[in-house]
Design a protein around this motif. Structure first.
Motif, PDB file in Angstrom:
ATOM      1  N   PRO A 270       0.851  -1.199   0.000  1.00 43.74           N
ATOM      2  CA  PRO A 270       0.000   0.000   0.000  1.00 43.74           C
ATOM      3  C   PRO A 270       0.880   1.240   0.000  1.00 43.74           C
ATOM      4  CG  PRO A 270      -0.075  -1.130   2.139  1.00 43.74           C
ATOM      5  CD  PRO A 270       0.677  -2.023   1.201  1.00 43.74           C
ATOM      6  N   ALA A 271       0.374   2.284  -0.620  1.00 44.34           N
ATOM      7  CA  ALA A 271       1.198   3.480  -0.820  1.00 44.34           C
ATOM      8  C   ALA A 271       1.763   4.008   0.501  1.00 44.34           C
ATOM      9  CB  ALA A 271       0.370   4.562  -1.514  1.00 44.34           C
TER      10      ALA A 271
ATOM     11  N   LEU B  19       7.854   0.774   3.788  1.00 49.95           N
ATOM     12  CA  LEU B  19       8.855   0.385   2.793  1.00 49.95           C
ATOM     13  C   LEU B  19       8.459   0.806   1.380  1.00 49.95           C
ATOM     14  CD1 LEU B  19       9.611  -3.222   4.105  1.00 49.95           C
ATOM     15  CD2 LEU B  19      11.034  -1.184   4.390  1.00 49.95           C
ATOM     16  N   ALA B  20       7.364   1.522   1.249  1.00 50.22           N
ATOM     17  CA  ALA B  20       6.788   1.768  -0.082  1.00 50.22           C
ATOM     18  C   ALA B  20       7.712   2.562  -0.987  1.00 50.22           C
ATOM     19  CB  ALA B  20       5.445   2.485   0.055  1.00 50.22           C
ATOM     20  N   GLY B  21       8.520   3.437  -0.406  1.00 50.73           N
ATOM     21  CA  GLY B  21       9.358   4.267  -1.267  1.00 50.73           C
ATOM     22  C   GLY B  21      10.616   3.591  -1.764  1.00 50.73           C
ATOM     23  N   ARG B  22      10.972   2.498  -1.171  1.00 49.45           N
ATOM     24  CA  ARG B  22      12.266   1.870  -1.434  1.00 49.45           C
ATOM     25  C   ARG B  22      12.433   1.433  -2.876  1.00 49.45           C
ATOM     26  NH1 ARG B  22      13.895  -0.520   3.711  1.00 49.45           N
ATOM     27  NH2 ARG B  22      15.171  -2.013   2.566  1.00 49.45           N
ATOM     28  N   ALA B  23      13.693   1.410  -3.303  1.00 50.32           N
ATOM     29  CA  ALA B  23      13.982   0.956  -4.658  1.00 50.32           C
ATOM     30  C   ALA B  23      13.923  -0.567  -4.748  1.00 50.32           C
ATOM     31  CB  ALA B  23      15.360   1.447  -5.102  1.00 50.32           C
TER      32      ALA B  23
ATOM     33  N   CYS C  65       2.179   0.361  -4.387  1.00 52.31           N
ATOM     34  CA  CYS C  65       3.529   0.648  -4.795  1.00 52.31           C
ATOM     35  C   CYS C  65       4.246  -0.681  -5.010  1.00 52.31           C
ATOM     36  CB  CYS C  65       4.204   1.443  -3.681  1.00 52.31           C
ATOM     37  SG  CYS C  65       5.852   1.949  -4.117  1.00 52.31           S
ATOM     38  N   ALA C  66       4.854  -0.842  -6.184  1.00 50.55           N
ATOM     39  CA  ALA C  66       5.542  -2.087  -6.494  1.00 50.55           C
ATOM     40  C   ALA C  66       7.021  -1.942  -6.189  1.00 50.55           C
ATOM     41  CB  ALA C  66       5.347  -2.438  -7.967  1.00 50.55           C
ATOM     42  N   VAL C  67       7.495  -2.721  -5.260  1.00 52.22           N
ATOM     43  CA  VAL C  67       8.914  -2.661  -4.915  1.00 52.22           C
ATOM     44  C   VAL C  67       9.577  -3.996  -5.283  1.00 52.22           C
ATOM     45  CG1 VAL C  67      10.582  -2.345  -3.066  1.00 52.22           C
ATOM     46  CG2 VAL C  67       8.412  -1.099  -3.022  1.00 52.22           C
ATOM     47  N   PRO C  68      10.583  -3.940  -6.132  1.00 48.66           N
ATOM     48  CA  PRO C  68      11.240  -5.191  -6.553  1.00 48.66           C
ATOM     49  C   PRO C  68      11.861  -5.935  -5.381  1.00 48.66           C
ATOM     50  CG  PRO C  68      11.897  -3.357  -7.968  1.00 48.66           C
ATOM     51  CD  PRO C  68      11.130  -2.765  -6.832  1.00 48.66           C
TER      52      PRO C  68
END
Lengths: 294, 294
Positions: B177-178, B182-186, B260-263
């Motif tokens: 969820p936005a 951890l949503a901002g992480r690369a 948010c999609a975080v690899p």
DNA sequence: ACTTACGATAAGCAACGCTGATGGACCCGC
DNA sequence: GCGGGTCCATCAGCGTTGCTTATCGTAAGT
């Protein structure tokens, strides 16, 4: 697709004869004829061409399925019966010739020291039959050897749910006659040996050899036996090279005959021994498995 | 161990009732009773405890064998019949929900452009059923998706000799969820998410998830459907995280809902799509396989 | 204790699958 | 070219298998 009919069909196909299959299976020729006819009627297509008796394309396809299918059926039966069997003090071990290397033999000895009542019967067989023997419960434990990339499992025929554990891995060497140009080397690459003559022997299955050194190696001598010393003597005499685990070749170039073991550096390969067993029934077997797995 | 009796046995075990099995199989209750008795007599041990009807240990063991055995039997039959079937212009494709990603869809389009007469029927199913569908010939081609280490094959149930080819591999992302910390992480490591709540959905099979993030993830929401947007909406609303292929998550954080999609950086995993098929019968199918394999 | 539900068992019968005999096709030797 | 032999297919006969119908025994629910 009754397994009964399937068995009959494979037997007929193997013999290339209805009458011979009848003799083997204990039926009359008439019964066999009717059974094959029933199978063909069931599938709605011809499986065998008569006179001479040989499989049609559909029949050939069915043959590919039938053997593993019947094996799994026997394996399932054996596995279910095993759940009800009482623990045995006799453990039937099946192994391929090169599987019982010094490490395995030592671990077996340790296990026997811990369990003095444990009796072991060791039986040798080829790799192709090993999985079937274990799956069908005709052996309790199997030890298979083969050539693989480091820590890769061996590729054994699938005969149903079985546990396989790696036991040992050791260097793979080429057994060269003492006079061979590469005999002195510290290591060599298989690619250097594409043109060499190889022994065809079950100790190093030709199919696997073909995978490793390519298709067209010239037909050399074929040795159908299991004995490593014989194979080494043949190699020493220049009948062909062969791949063996390092421990199978006596150190120091070998006294009389003179073979030289040169490790294979590329591709990265090892001689691997794996233990395989079905569901572990008795306590003694479990202990032996633990001992062998190290 | 007649397959006929085996079928009866599994049906009885599934229903927990002789009468219900009789109804399903179109026999009388008496016949079922006799069939089970015959199977038990053949093996010499009890397979079912009566009243209530439930398998004994031996019966449970047999059940494990019976299902794959019967599947292989049907598969063999289908495979043999396929050899005699005339080429179809209709290709029946079965796929798991996430298998038809943009690349696969594009390649399908290319193949259709080359063969205008080719008709395709696409049917969705779960991964467990896919191999069975293809093996039994109820689908000509299967597209399975799953999570694996890079260039490792998927672990699909074994249903006999089938060809599997890798089609695509793409990054695996966690849908967060936005507002998630951890949503901002690369990128992130799965180990960072041991305590997280996960969606249980067939899009990312719970069994596989358990392998990857460990046993004790708390029970969140269970979504039994196939729709990715629904899953994303659920993820956005904080019902739980889920693992998806990168292409399944709209870029740019997703307009309204906000996932948010975080690899996933570690362990090294990819979302993999595999094509599986039995012996290729008609010409059109072979072309499609070539097209899909890229 | 009565009722109900379910599985086991018995008797009857049709169908299956075997044996033994016979027929037709092919191969071989003469 | 002909006769004998071999091999598979087919037919008739028959015992066995495996189903159905009917009934019984038993465990669970009321």
């Amino acid at each position: 697709m009754d397994p009964h009919l399937l068995t009959t069909f494979v037997t007929v196909a193997r013999h290339g004869s209805f009458s011979a299959a009848a003799a083997e299976l204990g039926y009359t020729q008439s019964a066999i004829s009717q059974q094959v006819a029933a199978l063909e009627a069931d599938l709605g297509l011809a499986l065998l061409r008569r006179r001479p008796v040989e499989p049609t394309p559909a029949g050939r396809r069915l043959l590919e399925h039938a053997e593993p299918l019947l094996l799994r059926l026997r394996a399932a039966r054996a596995d279910v019966l095993r759940t009800a069997a009482e623990p045995r003090h006799l453990l039937r071990l099946a192994a391929t010739p090169l599987a019982v290397n010094p490490v395995v033999a030592a671990r077996l000895a340790e296990a026997r020291a811990r369990q003095p009542r444990l009796e072991i019967r060791l039986r040798m067989c080829r790799a192709e039959r090993l999985a079937a023997l274990v799956a069908e419960g005709r052996a309790d434990l199997g030890l298979a050897d083969g050539i693989a990339a480091p820590s890769d499992p061996l590729r054994l025929p699938d005969a149903g749910p079985m546990t396989t554990t790696g036991v040992t891995e050791e260097d793979l060497v080429v057994a060269l006659p003492a006079g061979h140009p590469l005999a002195g080397r510290a290591s060599l690459r298989l690619a250097d040996l594409i043109d060499a003559r190889w022994l065809r022997t079950p100790l190093c299955p030709p199919a696997r050899l073909r995978d490793l050194v390519g298709e067209g190696f010239p037909a050399g001598l074929e040795y159908e036996g299991d004995d490593v010393r014989t194979a080494l003597n043949l190699a020493a005499a220049g009948h062909g090279l062969t791949l063996l685990p390092a421990s199978a070749v006596p150190a120091g170039g070998g006294g009389g005959g003179g073979v030289c073991a040169v490790p294979v550096a590329a591709p990265r390969l090892v001689h691997r021994v794996e233990l395989l067993h079905a569901a572990l029934p008795p306590g003694a077997a479990a202990d032996l498995v633990a001992a062998l797995s190290g």
